[in-house]
Design an enzyme around this catalytic site. Sequence first.
Site, PDB file in Angstrom:
ATOM      1  N   THR A  23       0.829  -1.214   0.000  1.00  0.00           N
ATOM      2  CA  THR A  23       0.000   0.000   0.000  1.00  0.00           C
ATOM      3  C   THR A  23       0.859   1.258   0.000  1.00  0.00           C
ATOM      4  OG1 THR A  23      -0.194   0.040   2.417  1.00  0.00           O
ATOM      5  CG2 THR A  23      -1.864  -1.192   1.197  1.00  0.00           C
ATOM      6  N   ASP A  24       0.233   2.368  -0.345  1.00  0.00           N
ATOM      7  CA  ASP A  24       0.917   3.661  -0.393  1.00  0.00           C
ATOM      8  C   ASP A  24       0.529   4.498   0.825  1.00  0.00           C
ATOM      9  OD1 ASP A  24      -1.671   4.572  -0.915  1.00  0.00           O
ATOM     10  OD2 ASP A  24      -1.301   4.893  -3.042  1.00  0.00           O
ATOM     11  N   GLY A  25       0.833   5.770   0.790  1.00  0.00           N
ATOM     12  CA  GLY A  25       0.540   6.674   1.903  1.00  0.00           C
ATOM     13  C   GLY A  25      -0.934   6.829   2.205  1.00  0.00           C
ATOM     14  N   LYS A  27      -2.925   4.285   2.157  1.00  0.00           N
ATOM     15  CA  LYS A  27      -3.294   2.925   2.588  1.00  0.00           C
ATOM     16  C   LYS A  27      -4.038   2.149   1.506  1.00  0.00           C
ATOM     17  CE  LYS A  27      -3.206   3.933   7.467  1.00  0.00           C
ATOM     18  NZ  LYS A  27      -3.312   5.294   7.832  1.00  0.00           N
ATOM     19  N   ARG A  28      -3.789   2.534   0.258  1.00  0.00           N
ATOM     20  CA  ARG A  28      -4.383   1.838  -0.883  1.00  0.00           C
ATOM     21  C   ARG A  28      -3.284   1.109  -1.642  1.00  0.00           C
ATOM     22  NH1 ARG A  28      -8.422   6.698  -2.670  1.00  0.00           N
ATOM     23  NH2 ARG A  28      -9.974   6.224  -1.074  1.00  0.00           N
TER      24      ARG A  28
END
Length: 129
Positions: A23-25, A27-28
Amino acid sequence: MDSDLLKNGSTHQIEVRVEYNETDGQKRVHHANYLNYFERGRVEMLRAGGVSYKQFEASGRMLVVTEMNIKYFAAAEFDDVLTVTTTLIDAKKVRLYHQYRIERGDQLVVEATSTIACVDEKGRPCRFA
């Protein structure tokens, strides 16, 4: 390679759980990680057909991505369980064409198509068999 694996319309499904590190920043799932899910789908499709990709490579052949087209419809998040459906659209002498769908339950998350070429150890196109 087994000719049954190269049958147009063959479909295989796997489930993957989104890991935190994917995930990225926000949260995806970071968009690039979907490529890994597609590859897992292809490798597991081969395995289900009785072909070990590790043994396939040991024979001096490799499958390389030459084209990938992706459409994103929704965001997947950490801990989601996704279903990756891999379908063989067409098989030529040295190319495979796949379609992918990644769903979370009934919701479409991503659709994609790919062109995969079979090459020898020097990177030259070669037949699958």
